[in-house]
Design an enzyme around this catalytic site. Structure first.
Site, PDB file in Angstrom:
ATOM      1  N   ASP A 111      -5.876  -3.876  -1.928  1.00  0.00           N
ATOM      2  CA  ASP A 111      -4.823  -3.466  -1.189  1.00  0.00           C
ATOM      3  C   ASP A 111      -3.948  -4.479  -0.262  1.00  0.00           C
ATOM      4  O   ASP A 111      -4.523  -5.511   0.288  1.00  0.00           O
ATOM      5  CB  ASP A 111      -5.351  -2.345   0.006  1.00  0.00           C
ATOM      6  N   SER A 171       0.672  -1.060   0.113  1.00  0.00           N
ATOM      7  CA  SER A 171       0.128  -0.213  -0.208  1.00  0.00           C
ATOM      8  C   SER A 171       1.124   1.220   0.003  1.00  0.00           C
ATOM      9  O   SER A 171       1.708   1.359  -0.937  1.00  0.00           O
ATOM     10  CB  SER A 171      -0.904  -0.057   1.092  1.00  0.00           C
TER      11      SER A 171
END
Length: 261
Positions: free
Chosen positions: A159, A45
Site C-alpha cells: 500500500d 491506495s
C-alpha cells in the site's frame, strides 16, 4: 489567454484512507460544481483508485455510483484482517474493479496521473505514471493483511499509504504550479483517548496517527489542504462520505477561486 494562464497547471493529490476515500468523490463533485479544472492527479491506495477512475472519464456522479455498487464488498474486505469468503474475497473485488476500468495504460487516461505504492524490500515509495495501470494500482491499494503483495517487474509492492500517502511533490515534479491536497488523517477527529480503549479502536487510532505523521511533509508543500470532517460516518454509507467531502471543499471556495485566479 496569456502565456502564464496557458502554463498554469492545477494538481490534485488524493490521500490513502480506505473507505474514508469515498469522500474524495465529494471533493471532485464540488470542484466540478465550482468549475475548477484539474490538470493532473496523484494518489495513494484508495486515493489512487479515485484518481485513476476520474482520469479515465468517470465524473463525480459516475464515481459515486461505482462506489455504491461495490460498497458492501469493500466494507467486508476492509473491515477484516482475515480472508473473507464468497463474493467479498479480495481477489474478486480486485477483478471486479479491473473490469470497470475502461483503459489499460496510463497513456490512455484523459489527464496525467501518478500513483504511489511502497517497495516491500526498501520501504521507499514506488511511483508510477506510464505503462500498465492495473499492476501498480493493485500495489497501491495492497493493504497489508488483506490483499496479497503485488509484483510489478522486479518490485514487490504494498500500500502506498505506508510511504507516500499524499503524493504532492510528485505533482510538482510533473509540472503542477499549484496543488490541492486532500487529507483523510486527523487525530482530532477520533474520539478522545481513554484508558481501556478496545484493541480495534486503538489500532484504528494508531494507524491514523502514523499516517497523519507520515503525510505532514507532503501536506506542507500543498497550496491548499482539504480535510473533511468524517466523524461518525458508517463504513457502508457512501453518500455520507461523499457529502462530507463535498461540504469540506465548498467551505474552501474562496481559497480555491484564489488558486484559479
Amino acid at each position: 489567454m496569456t502565456d502564464t494562464e496557458n502554463n498554469r497547471k492545477l494538481g490534485l493529490a488524493l490521500s490513502s484512507g480506505g473507505v474514508l476515500g469515498y469522500s474524495h468523490i465529494g471533493v471532485l463533485q464540488a470542484l466540478e460544481y465550482l468549475g475548477a479544472k484539474i490538470d493532473a492527479l496523484s494518489g495513494a491506495s484508495m486515493g489512487a483508485i479515485v484518481a485513476i477512475f476520474s482520469a479515465a472519464g468517470f465524473d463525480g456522479i459516475a464515481l459515486e455510483a461505482l462506489a455504491v455498487k461495490y460498497s458492501a464488498q469493500v466494507a467486508a474486505v476492509m473491515g477484516s484482517l482475515f480472508p473473507v469468503g464468497h463474493l467479498t474475497t479480495p481477489w474478486r473485488l480486485r477483478a471486479a474493479l479491473k473490469k470497470e476500468l475502461p483503459v489499460t495504460v496510463f497513456e490512455a487516461l484523459q489527464k496525467p496521473v501518478c500513483i504511489a505504492a511502497t517497495d516491500v524490500e526498501t520501504g521507499k515509495p514506488a511511483v508510477f505514471d506510464s505503462g500498465d495501470i492495473w499492476g501498480p494500482l493493485s500495489g497501491s491499494f495492497c493493504v497489508p493483511g488483506i490483499f496479497p503483495v503485488v509484483q510489478v517487474g522486479e518490485q514487490y509492492l504494498l500500500d502506498g499509504g505506508l510511504s507516500l500517502p499524499v503524493p504532492v511533490t510528485e505533482l510538482h515534479k510533473r509540472g503542477a504550479s499549484k496543488t490541492i491536497a486532500v487529507s483523510l488523517y486527523n487525530p482530532l477527529q477520533d474520539e478522545n483517548y481513554k484508558p481501556g480503549l478496545s484493541i480495534p479502536k486503538l489500532l484504528e487510532r494508531s494507524v491514523n496517527l502514523m499516517l497523519n505523521n507520515i503525510a505532514q511533509p507532503e501536506l506542507e508543500k500543498a497550496d491548499l489542504v482539504i480535510q473533511p470532517d468524517l466523524r461518525g460516518c458508517s463504513p457502508s454509507d457512501v453518500h455520507e462520505y461523499v457529502l462530507r467531502g463535498y461540504n469540506a471543499t465548498l467551505s474552501k471556495k474562496d481559497e480555491i477561486e484564489a488558486l484559479l485566479a
